[in-house]
Every structure is written in structure tokens, then in C-alpha cells.
Design an enzyme around this catalytic site. Structure first.
Site, mmCIF file in Angstrom:
data_model
loop_
_atom_site.group_PDB
_atom_site.id
_atom_site.type_symbol
_atom_site.label_atom_id
_atom_site.label_comp_id
_atom_site.label_asym_id
_atom_site.label_seq_id
_atom_site.Cartn_x
_atom_site.Cartn_y
_atom_site.Cartn_z
ATOM 1 N N LYS A 116 -9.472 1.214 -0.278
ATOM 2 C CA LYS A 116 -9.691 -0.079 0.358
ATOM 3 C C LYS A 116 -11.060 -0.657 -0.019
ATOM 4 O O LYS A 116 -11.212 -1.873 -0.148
ATOM 5 C CB LYS A 116 -9.537 0.061 1.868
ATOM 6 C CG LYS A 116 -8.078 0.322 2.262
ATOM 7 C CD LYS A 116 -7.914 0.539 3.734
ATOM 8 C CE LYS A 116 -6.432 0.607 4.115
ATOM 9 N NZ LYS A 116 -5.684 1.612 3.351
ATOM 10 N N LYS A 157 -11.420 2.203 8.923
ATOM 11 C CA LYS A 157 -10.244 2.439 8.089
ATOM 12 C C LYS A 157 -10.553 3.514 7.056
ATOM 13 O O LYS A 157 -11.611 3.487 6.409
ATOM 14 C CB LYS A 157 -9.821 1.154 7.371
ATOM 15 C CG LYS A 157 -9.502 0.002 8.301
ATOM 16 C CD LYS A 157 -9.255 -1.285 7.556
ATOM 17 C CE LYS A 157 -7.895 -1.311 6.892
ATOM 18 N NZ LYS A 157 -7.599 -2.663 6.354
ATOM 19 N N GLY A 163 -0.073 2.658 4.675
ATOM 20 C CA GLY A 163 1.074 2.746 5.566
ATOM 21 C C GLY A 163 0.725 2.623 7.036
ATOM 22 O O GLY A 163 1.467 3.093 7.895
ATOM 23 N N PHE A 201 -12.234 -6.505 13.454
ATOM 24 C CA PHE A 201 -10.878 -6.362 13.985
ATOM 25 C C PHE A 201 -10.428 -7.683 14.580
ATOM 26 O O PHE A 201 -11.083 -8.238 15.470
ATOM 27 C CB PHE A 201 -10.813 -5.262 15.043
ATOM 28 C CG PHE A 201 -9.443 -5.112 15.657
ATOM 29 C CD1 PHE A 201 -8.381 -4.648 14.906
ATOM 30 C CD2 PHE A 201 -9.216 -5.455 16.981
ATOM 31 C CE1 PHE A 201 -7.109 -4.518 15.457
ATOM 32 C CE2 PHE A 201 -7.960 -5.333 17.541
ATOM 33 C CZ PHE A 201 -6.903 -4.863 16.774
ATOM 34 N N HIS A 207 0.737 -10.919 9.270
ATOM 35 C CA HIS A 207 0.665 -10.047 8.101
ATOM 36 C C HIS A 207 1.625 -10.610 7.059
ATOM 37 O O HIS A 207 2.842 -10.584 7.244
ATOM 38 C CB HIS A 207 1.061 -8.626 8.504
ATOM 39 C CG HIS A 207 0.902 -7.618 7.416
ATOM 40 N ND1 HIS A 207 0.743 -6.280 7.677
ATOM 41 C CD2 HIS A 207 0.887 -7.720 6.070
ATOM 42 C CE1 HIS A 207 0.636 -5.616 6.532
ATOM 43 N NE2 HIS A 207 0.733 -6.477 5.552
ATOM 44 N N GLU A 273 -1.530 -7.458 0.181
ATOM 45 C CA GLU A 273 -1.348 -7.698 1.605
ATOM 46 C C GLU A 273 -2.489 -8.541 2.155
ATOM 47 O O GLU A 273 -3.670 -8.267 1.899
ATOM 48 C CB GLU A 273 -1.247 -6.357 2.343
ATOM 49 C CG GLU A 273 -0.186 -5.448 1.736
ATOM 50 C CD GLU A 273 0.469 -4.542 2.736
ATOM 51 O OE1 GLU A 273 0.313 -4.759 3.944
ATOM 52 O OE2 GLU A 273 1.154 -3.604 2.298
ATOM 53 N N ARG A 290 2.742 -0.050 -5.933
ATOM 54 C CA ARG A 290 4.048 0.599 -6.002
ATOM 55 C C ARG A 290 5.115 -0.380 -5.532
ATOM 56 O O ARG A 290 4.800 -1.493 -5.104
ATOM 57 C CB ARG A 290 4.061 1.821 -5.079
ATOM 58 C CG ARG A 290 3.626 1.477 -3.642
ATOM 59 C CD ARG A 290 3.779 2.624 -2.680
ATOM 60 N NE ARG A 290 3.114 2.402 -1.405
ATOM 61 C CZ ARG A 290 3.585 1.676 -0.405
ATOM 62 N NH1 ARG A 290 4.761 1.058 -0.517
ATOM 63 N NH2 ARG A 290 2.912 1.549 0.729
ATOM 64 N N ARG A 336 14.376 -2.486 9.531
ATOM 65 C CA ARG A 336 14.342 -1.051 9.235
ATOM 66 C C ARG A 336 14.993 -0.320 10.411
ATOM 67 O O ARG A 336 14.455 -0.309 11.521
ATOM 68 C CB ARG A 336 12.911 -0.562 9.064
ATOM 69 C CG ARG A 336 12.136 -1.237 7.957
ATOM 70 C CD ARG A 336 10.836 -0.498 7.732
ATOM 71 N NE ARG A 336 9.948 -1.230 6.844
ATOM 72 C CZ ARG A 336 8.819 -0.736 6.332
ATOM 73 N NH1 ARG A 336 8.455 0.512 6.644
ATOM 74 N NH2 ARG A 336 8.054 -1.456 5.554
#
Length: 448
Positions: A116, A157, A163, A201, A207, A273, A290, A336
Site C-alpha cells: 500500500k 493498514k 482483501g 479514516f 468503494h 480501488e 490480479r 456473493r
């Protein structure tokens, strides 16, 4: 083109790669742990090789065993899927050293973008906005100073994380003083790297991510964006494409994603993202080097096979499309379906599927590795499958998804299907008012 590839993964993504490879006339080898001996990928691949016991670090993360399986079976390339070895530059480099093509970006790109901290640096070089934050923090004192400058609350982070894991919200100076060392230990435990960064934050944000494809020579295209705001514990539940953002903002984010990927001559499939605050400001968060779980919604609106494109690029056939060749139409939504109990904080519910019936009909796609009588092992992700629908606009796609969810029957473990039916009826969701805290703030809590 390759004659044979090995798939270093399991579950629905392994089966997804097998299907495209078969259509391309490519033989497949799938590796598996003893827990997955009776899974559909193992049953449907041309060859299968057991690489260890159920524990991931002894099977799907066992680099010597996976490389040995590739060499033993004569596989020319390895597709890593998502998770496990997919973003491991050391694995990609070892593939190269053994004369095996890694179907994905170069180890150099992965190292540059995989952390990151590195991703933030590249974004800045590409004039892509990032959330106020830091590079790697040396110690607690450095973290306390950074938090004072950024302002609480902050987010610690794991630099090597992904994930949704390896993140800790810190609201006070005392929490940071007590929690920094613990966060380092967790980062080392989960990712093998204790390095931490800090970001401001945002309590409530959307997102949104950009799907790109590059050929490694600076030619990069986007295949639209996806909204992945509905999540639990920083992990995605529902994804859709396109987003409901204003068109000018959509185009700005798409351009930013392509610009960053071009900066590193990116090769293969990748996802950039972004998070957006309530005022419409957007910030780059990270790049996943990926294929994504939710690549299916991009495929549904573009009529493209992203896995085929990955394989063609890795085989040296290049990226055959220009941006103007990518035509996006309609709206797609993915749910999902996890073996989890939403009423009990999404507690995993591994176990035998006594019977299963997935939805069908126009505009419905199901990606799953399960079947009646299949037992979901407790060692891995709880994903049963992905239910994806397409229609000409978002309202019709929502109606189709609700119909498909109600048509799907899974007997045995608890699943997330009932929750998704409620979401499809939710007025906030219907008008596109989605944030990452949607389940807490936009849904009525279940009765005790």
C-alpha cells in the site's frame, strides 16, 4: 498459444479458468489439497495433482509443491486466480526462473504496486489523489506524530495486506499507543510483513474500482468501473457495474485508473480501488494486481472474457482491443453467496450441502464449484458461489436479481441469500444510496 496451463487455486475461480481454457483448446492441470479432492475443478480438469493437506500453507501456498506439479505435468504457464499466490512477486519470479509463464503482471509491477505504501507513491507520481496518510511507519512515536498531523480517527493498514484484512481503526491517542505494536504483530502473522501505513479514516464512503487490462508496453484500457460499497468487515458482498456516480465523475475516475496503470506499463488484468467521500472527492486506495472475484459484472456489461484476455496477453498475443472497441451496455449485479449466518455476525457455516438449485433464465449467470452432496471445507473462504444478473438498466437488474435469489435454494448451511433479498427491496439501495456502512446504517437490524 499455450498447450497446457496449471491453475494454482481452488473453488469457483479454478473452475472459471478451466472453462475458458477448454474453450481455447488449452489442457488444464489443477492442484488441490486433500480437503478439495472431490471439488468440481478437480473432477473437471484434464489433470489434477494433490499438493498437500488442508492447511493453506502446506498446499495452496506451498511454492515448491506447486512448481513441481507444473514441471511434472509439462504445464507451460500458471494461472494463480485470486488470493493465495496471485499477488506474490516471489512466486511470479520463481515461475520465470523455472521457465514457466506467470499469467499476470511482472514481479516488478507487483512489488511496486503490491504494498500500500508503494501504491500511494505511484499514485502521487501519476497525479492520482490519495487519502491523507503516510508511508511505512517506523515505530509508535512516528505513528503518534502522524496521527496528530492527520487528525483522528485514523486507519492503520498492513502495507502488504489485502482483501479487507490487516486494518485497524484508531480513534484516540491512547488506542494508538496501545495498538500499534499489536497491529504490527498481526500484519506479520497474516502477511509475513509487519510494515504499517496510516491513513485518515473516513466514517462513511463509497468503494468504487476500475477494471483495467494492459499489455506491458504502455497500452492500457479500462473495462468500466464497479461499485463494491456493500460490505461486511471490509469484505465485499454485492458488486455492480456500472456505478451510479455522475457521468463526469465516472469518467474522471476511469481516466485516473488508466493513467496510474500506464505509469508502470502494467500487464494483464488489474483493479484500481478508489474511495469517495460524501462530497464526491475520490482517493486512490490500492491496486489489486490480479483478476477480482467480481470480474463477472464487468464481463456481463462488456461481453468480454477477461480470463481469455489474461491468457492471450501472457502468451504474447498482446491486447487486441483499443478503448473505443470496449462497448459497455446495461447493468449487472453480483451477489456473493457465502455459507455464513448474517443474523449471527456472518458466522461461517461450513458443512454439507444437502441439495442445491441455482436460478436460471435470461440474463442470469452462476459461477460455483459446489453441487448437491458437496461439503464446504472449513479451511478456506466461505464462498458457495456467485449469482450474477444482467439487464438493460439498474431497476430491471435489481428486479431480476431478486427473482433469481428467490429461485435459488441451498439446503444445509445457512447462507447470505435472505439478506440479499432484503437489500434488493431496500429503498436506499434502490436509489443507489450505498456506502460501506450500509448494513449498519441503511438496514433494519434483525430481530433477536
Amino acid at each position: 498459444m499455450f498447450k497446457k496451463i496449471l491453475i494454482a487455486n481452488r473453488g469457483e475461480i479454478a473452475l472459471r479458468v478451466i472453462r475458458t481454457a477448454r474453450e481455447m483448446g488449452i489442457k488444464t492441470v489443477v492442484v488441490y489439497s486433500t480437503a478439495d479432492e472431490k471439488s468440481l475443478p478437480v473432477l473437471l480438469a484434464d489433470e489434477s495433482v494433490c499438493v498437500g493437506p488442508p492447511a493453506s500453507n502446506q498446499s495452496y501456498l506451498n511454492i515448491p509443491n506447486i512448481l513441481s506439479a507444473a514441471l511434472m505435468t509439462g504445464a507451460e504457464a500458471i494461472h494463480p486466480g485470486y488470493g493465495f499466490m496471485a499477488e506474490n512477486p516471489d512466486f511470479a519470479e520463481m515461475c520465470r526462473e523455472h521457465g514457466i509463464v506467470f499469467i499476470g503482471p511482472t514481479p516488478e509491477s507487483m512489488r511496486a504496486l503490491g504494498s500500500k505504501a508503494g501504491g500511494r507513491d505511484i499514485a502521487a507520481q501519476s497525479s492520482v489523489p490519495v487519502v491523507p496518510g503516510t508511508g511505512v511507519l517506523d515505530d509508535t512515536d512516528a505513528a503518534l506524530l502522524a496521527a496528530k498531523q492527520i487528525g483522528y480517527p485514523v486507519l492503520l493498514k498492513a502495507s502488504a495486506g489485502g482483501g479487507g484484512r490487516g486494518q485497524k481503526v484508531i480513534r484516540t491517542q491512547d488506542e494508538l499507543a496501545k495498538g500499534f505494536a499489536q497491529a504490527q504483530e498481526e500484519a506479520k502473522l497474516y502477511f509475513g510483513d509487519p510494515a504499517l501505513i496510516m491513513e485518515k479514516f473516513l466514517e462513511e464512503f463509497r468503494h468504487v474500482e476500475v477494471q483495467v487490462m494492459g499489455d506491458g508496453t504502455g497500452h492500457v484500457i479500462h473495462i468500466g468501473e464497479r461499485d463494491c460499497s456493500i460490505q461486511r468487515r471490509n469484505q465485499k458482498l454485492i458488486e455492480e457495474a456500472p456505478s451510479t456516480l455522475p457521468e463526469s465523475l465516472r469518467q474522471e475516475i476511469l481516466s485516473a485508473g488508466v493513467r496510474l496503470a500506464k505509469h508502470v506499463n502494467y500487464a494483464g488484468a488489474g483493479t484500481l480501488e478508489f474511495i469517495l467521500d460524501r462530497e464526491g472527492n475520490y482517493y486512490f486506495m490500492e491496486m489489486n494486481t490480479r483478476i477480482q472475484v467480481e470480474h463477472c459484472v464487468s464481463e456481463m456489461i462488456s461481453n468480454l472474457d477477461l480470463v481469455r484476455m489474461q491468457i492471450e496477453i501472457a502468451a504474447g498475443e498482446g491486447l487486441k482491443l483499443q478503448q473505443e472497441d470496449v462497448v459497455l451496455r446495461g447493468h449487472a449485479i453480483e451477489c456473493r453467496i457465502n455459507a455464513e449466518d448474517p443474523d449471527k455476525d456472518f458466522r461461517p457455516a461450513a458443512g454439507k450441502i444437502d441439495d442445491v438449485h441455482f436460478a436460471g433464465g435470461p440474463g442470469v449467470r452462476v459461477d460455483t464449484h459446489t453441487y448437491s452432496g458437496y461439503s464446504i471445507p472449513p479451511h478456506y473462504d466461505s464462498l458457495i458461489g456467485k449469482l450474477i444478473v444482467w439487464h438493460e438498466n439498474r431497476d430491471k437488474a435489481i428486479a431480476r436479481m431478486k427473482r433469481a435469489l428467490e429461485e435459488t435454494v441451498i439446503q444445509g448451511p445457512k447462507t447470505t441469500i435472505p439478506l440479499y433479498v432484503k437489500i434488493m427491496d431496500n429503498p436506499f439501495y434502490k436509489r443507489g444510496a450505498v456506502m460501506t456502512n450500509f448494513l449498519k446504517t441503511r438496514m433494519v437490524a434483525p430481530e433477536a
